[in-house]
Write an enzyme that holds these catalytic residues in place. Structure first.
Site, PDB file in Angstrom:
ATOM      1  N   SER A 709       5.629   8.775   2.980  1.00 43.48           N
ATOM      2  CA  SER A 709       5.307   7.711   3.942  1.00 43.48           C
ATOM      3  C   SER A 709       6.406   6.671   4.076  1.00 43.48           C
ATOM      4  O   SER A 709       6.259   5.744   4.868  1.00 43.48           O
ATOM      5  CB  SER A 709       3.992   7.028   3.540  1.00 43.48           C
ATOM      6  OG  SER A 709       4.106   6.456   2.259  1.00 43.48           O
ATOM      7  N   LYS A 752      -2.734  -0.222   2.420  1.00 42.06           N
ATOM      8  CA  LYS A 752      -1.400  -0.678   2.812  1.00 42.06           C
ATOM      9  C   LYS A 752      -1.482  -1.913   3.704  1.00 42.06           C
ATOM     10  O   LYS A 752      -0.712  -2.870   3.539  1.00 42.06           O
ATOM     11  CB  LYS A 752      -0.657   0.447   3.519  1.00 42.06           C
ATOM     12  CG  LYS A 752      -0.307   1.623   2.611  1.00 42.06           C
ATOM     13  CD  LYS A 752       0.329   2.760   3.394  1.00 42.06           C
ATOM     14  CE  LYS A 752       0.670   3.936   2.499  1.00 42.06           C
ATOM     15  NZ  LYS A 752       1.247   5.076   3.227  1.00 42.06           N
TER      16      LYS A 752
END
Length: 815
Positions: A709, A752
């Protein structure tokens, strides 16, 4: 008047002094009942003793009729008839309740003590047979028939007399500490009938056996029966002596206590005289009956109980078998708490105990509703996944409170032995059941709420796989016959409501994870933490530190500063510790007497907690090209991740540092290739790429990092350093890239985004295909952030880089 009569009159006088009312009552009764016929006796029933002719025994009198009978006999100088009751519990015996043969007795002494207890000392004279009970008396009066003795001058009787004497003297020699006078007394008896009565009275026989001998009128048969009993007693004593000698040869002085127990048990076994009512075996037998075990388990328990009865206390297996039977009897085989699931009440309890977590609460209420409508159905196994301190364990406690069940917690962290789940076999010293059965016993019910905490931290050692053992525990198709190795019998776990917790679902073994329904618990926003602190944490820490609301408080601004400057966590555990530190400082001041009431605000926090631990470093790190702020997922919540890229003259080489994993290294290679492929579009001189050595570093080099990611952040960092344009300091990004320039979706969006919010980020750049994950993000967080959705890396360049005049292209910004 002779001395005996004088003694009787003294006793009556003494009784009259102690009980004047009773004397008057007796006098009235004397005038109210007819005279007692000559062939009748005043009868005193006794419960547990037999009087023989020639014996002198004390008799305790408790019943009013017996008391009146004894006093009437004393006044009238009459003999009494002592007769054994058939049933000792009968309070008012009639003719059918008494044995037909009794003993005529003379009352030698009557004693009334200060505690209102009455006793008579009675001497037996001869046998009689009851014929009928006479009415009209305040006590028992019966017409009787005297039983005459038989002649004793024939040879058969004399032979049995000599043999009985011999056997009785042998018995006395085998019994320790018998006075010599008793042997002399037996030697001096010349009457066979008197000797038989004397020996029978002295022998350790039941009242029924003594009554049988009393009723045997044929002297020859009576002597034969008594000889049989004496011979049996003599044989038992001889065996006991042999056992004593053999045991002494085997054991030394260190085993003296064991010797005494062995002797006692052996003698009782030989006599058949063990009192089960007071033994451990009897207690265990009663517990087995009361435990309401399944038939299979009860059969097994009774079999083990029989082994226990025949086992010596000095045996090494004795205590082990005793412990095993106690475990079997103490388990709640049929004990269930009442399941009172009320959905409205459950919603109220969840709202009172937890702030936020709306989706989690909704799923729990659905779970409880299904369980209420279908109690016998196979409910899903819930597993709360989330970082530490977000309330996973307390949610399990709230479920137990809402359903009215007992709550028990079993920690799975660090369990590396299968026996800790299934238990050890009884062949091992110190063996015990596994953690599951132990928790069931602690709960006391077979339908408790059992929280299996930290299932993602199960170990896997050389003693088996504990996660494999958990499969049988959690699988509804198998756990109704769960078999613990220690118990060795099945126990039904199907009624137990199992709930699991974990931080990282990836480390839960696959077969176990397949049986669990994962429920994600995200981290809290700053506003949620503030509300949790104001509603729960302050009150709890104030009480734990001995403070009251009237002498201590903390402002909401101070809570905000603690959250922003002293903690950086997904949960609230460290926040509660810091609040506790503040209150401890206040408690010291109040205890010293320097303050009476303290209100802590933001200005006082540095003096109490020290300088702020966390500060915003985004602007500092992003003030030059090549610095990108990425977003990472960790087992304890989300976090921001800085990616730094630098270019120096060299020979087209890529250097990667920061303890990157293989996947992250591949993302860096892919990002560099993509930058080279789009060099023309990005207005990068190709010759610059050919003569540059590029170094990509991720700080916090001691921490391993991996995952795809960070692809977008690496591409943007490389583009920034090659284009010499900085990246917006308030932007953070996540997403995987392909060599075609596409931005691919990633996981952990909720964690996140919350990490970005905690770090002061204003704009979050996400893959377009992750737009569906915005629904999982708390509305408060969505309102404070701007989101940019990326289809390709070109969208990232337009939105992330600071272009000419210090502006960025916000065409794709979406709120």
């Amino acid at each position: 008047m002779n001395s005996q009569e004088s003694e009787k009159m003294d006793a009556v006088s003494k009784n009259a002094e102690n009980n004047p009312a009773q004397e008057n009552s007796s006098a009235d009764e004397k005038n109210s009942y007819p005279a007692i016929p000559e062939d009748a006796l005043i009868i005193i029933p006794v419960r547990n003793m037999v009087l023989f002719p020639g014996m002198v025994v004390p008799i305790t009198i408790a019943r009013e009729k017996s008391l009146a009978a004894a006093q009437a006999a004393m006044r009238g100088d009459r003999q009494i008839g002592v007769v054994l009751q058939k049933n000792p519990e009968t309070a008012d015996p009639k003719l059918d309740d008494l044995y037909p043969v009794g003993t005529v007795g003379n009352i030698l002494r009557y004693v009334a003590t200060s505690s209102d207890a009455h006793h008579v000392v009675c001497q037996g004279e001869g046998r009689f047979r009851l014929k009928e009970i006479l009415d009209g008396y305040p006590f028992l009066v019966a017409r009787v028939e005297e039983i005459q003795g038989e002649p004793e001058d024939n040879a058969e009787i004399q032979a049995r007399l000599l043999q009985l004497k011999q056997k009785a003297l042998e018995v006395l020699q085998l019994i320790p500490e018998v006075p010599q006078e008793l042997s002399d007394s037996i030697n001096g008896v010349t009457s066979a009938s008197l000797l038989s009565d004397l020996i029978t009275g002295l022998m350790d026989l039941s009242p029924e056996e003594k009554q049988e001998i009393l009723e045997t009128s044929d002297l020859k048969n009576r002597l034969d029966r008594l000889l049989s009993l004496v011979n049996y007693r003599l044989e038992v004593l001889r065996v006991s002596r042999d056992i004593d000698e053999q045991t002494k040869n085997r054991l030394d002085d260190r085993h003296r206590e064991a010797l005494l127990r062995e002797q006692l048990r052996t003698i009782q076994t030989q006599l058949g005289d063990i009192d089960d009512s007071s033994s451990e075996a009897a207690e265990l037998a009663e517990k087995i009956e009361n435990a309401k075990m399944p038939e299979e388990v009860k059969t097994h328990a009774l079999k083990e109980l029989n082994r226990f009865r025949n086992m010596s206390e000095s045996s090494g297996e004795y205590s082990m078998l005793h412990t095993y039977l106690e475990w079997l009897t103490e388990l709640p085989w049929a004990v269930s708490s009442e399941d009172r699931t009320d959905i409205a009440e459950a919603r109220k309890i969840l709202d009172e105990d937890h702030y936020g977590l709306e989706k989690v609460k909704k799923r729990i209420l659905e779970f409880l509703a299904v369980h209420k409508l279908n109690p016998e159905g196979k409910s899903p196994l819930l597993c709360f996944i989330g970082p530490p301190g977000v309330g996973k364990t307390s949610l399990g406690q709230s479920i137990a409170k809402a359903t009215g069940r007992e709550f028990v917690r079993v920690s799975m962290g660090g369990v590396h032995d299968e026996a800790e789940i299934r238990g050890h076999r009884r062949t091992y010293i110190g063996a015990l059941p596994g953690n599951i059965i132990q928790a069931i016993r602690r709960a006391g019910t077979n339908n408790c709420v059992m929280l299996l905490d930290e299932v993602d931290k199960l170990g896997n050692g050389v003693h088996g796989d504990p996660s494999a053992a958990l499969l049988e525990v959690l699988d509804p198709a198998q756990n109704s016959t769960f078999r613990d190795n220690y118990l060795a019998v099945p126990f039904d776990l199907s009624k137990v409501m199992f709930i699991c917790t974990a931080n990282n679902p990836d480390t839960i073994p696959g077969p176990l994870r397949d049986r669990l329904e994962m429920i994600q618990l995200p981290g809290y926003t700053e506003q949620e933490k503030t509300q949790i602190a104001l509603r729960y944490l302050i009150k709890r820490q104030r009480e734990e530190n001995g403070l009251k609301p009237e002498n201590c408080d903390i402002t909401e601004g101070a809570i905000h500063d603690i959250i922003g400057n002293y903690t950086r966590e997904a949960g609230v555990r460290n926040l509660e510790r810091l609040i506790g530190s503040v209150f401890r400082n206040v408690a010291m001041k109040i205890a010293e007497g320097t303050e009476e009431k303290v209100t802590v605000d933001s200005a006082e926090l540095p003096d109490i907690l020290g300088a702020p631990i966390f500060e915003s470093e985004i602007a500092m790190r992003s003030s030059m090209p090549g610095i990108a702020t990425g977003l990472a997922w960790t087992p304890v919540g989300g976090d921001i991740l800085f990616i730094e890229a630098s270019r120096v003259a060299g020979n087209n080489r890529l250097i990667l540092t920061g303890q990157l994993g293989d996947v992250m290294k591949e993302s860096a290679q892919a990002a560099l290739t993509l930058v080279k492929a789009r060099a023309t579009d990005l207005k990068i001189n190709p010759e610059l790429l050919d003569h540059s050595e590029i170094h990509v570093h991720v700080p916090a080099g001691a921490i391993p990092k991996d995952g795809p990611s960070a692809g977008v952040a690496m591409f943007l960092a490389l583009s920034s350093v090659m284009m010499n344009k900085p990246i917006a300091s308030d932007h953070a990004m996540t997403g995987e890239i392909s060599l075609r320039g596409l931005v691919l979706p990633v996981g952990g969006i909720k964690e996140k985004v919350l990490a970005a919010l905690r770090a002061g980020i204003k704009t979050v750049m996400l893959p377009a295909r992750n737009k569906r994950d915005l629904d999982d993000i708390p509305e408060e967080a969505r309102n404070q952030l701007k989101f940019v959705f990326l289809e390709t890396v070109d969208d990232a360049i337009r939105s992330g880089l600071v272009h000419d005049a210090g502006k960025i292209d916000d065409e794709n910004l979406n709120k």
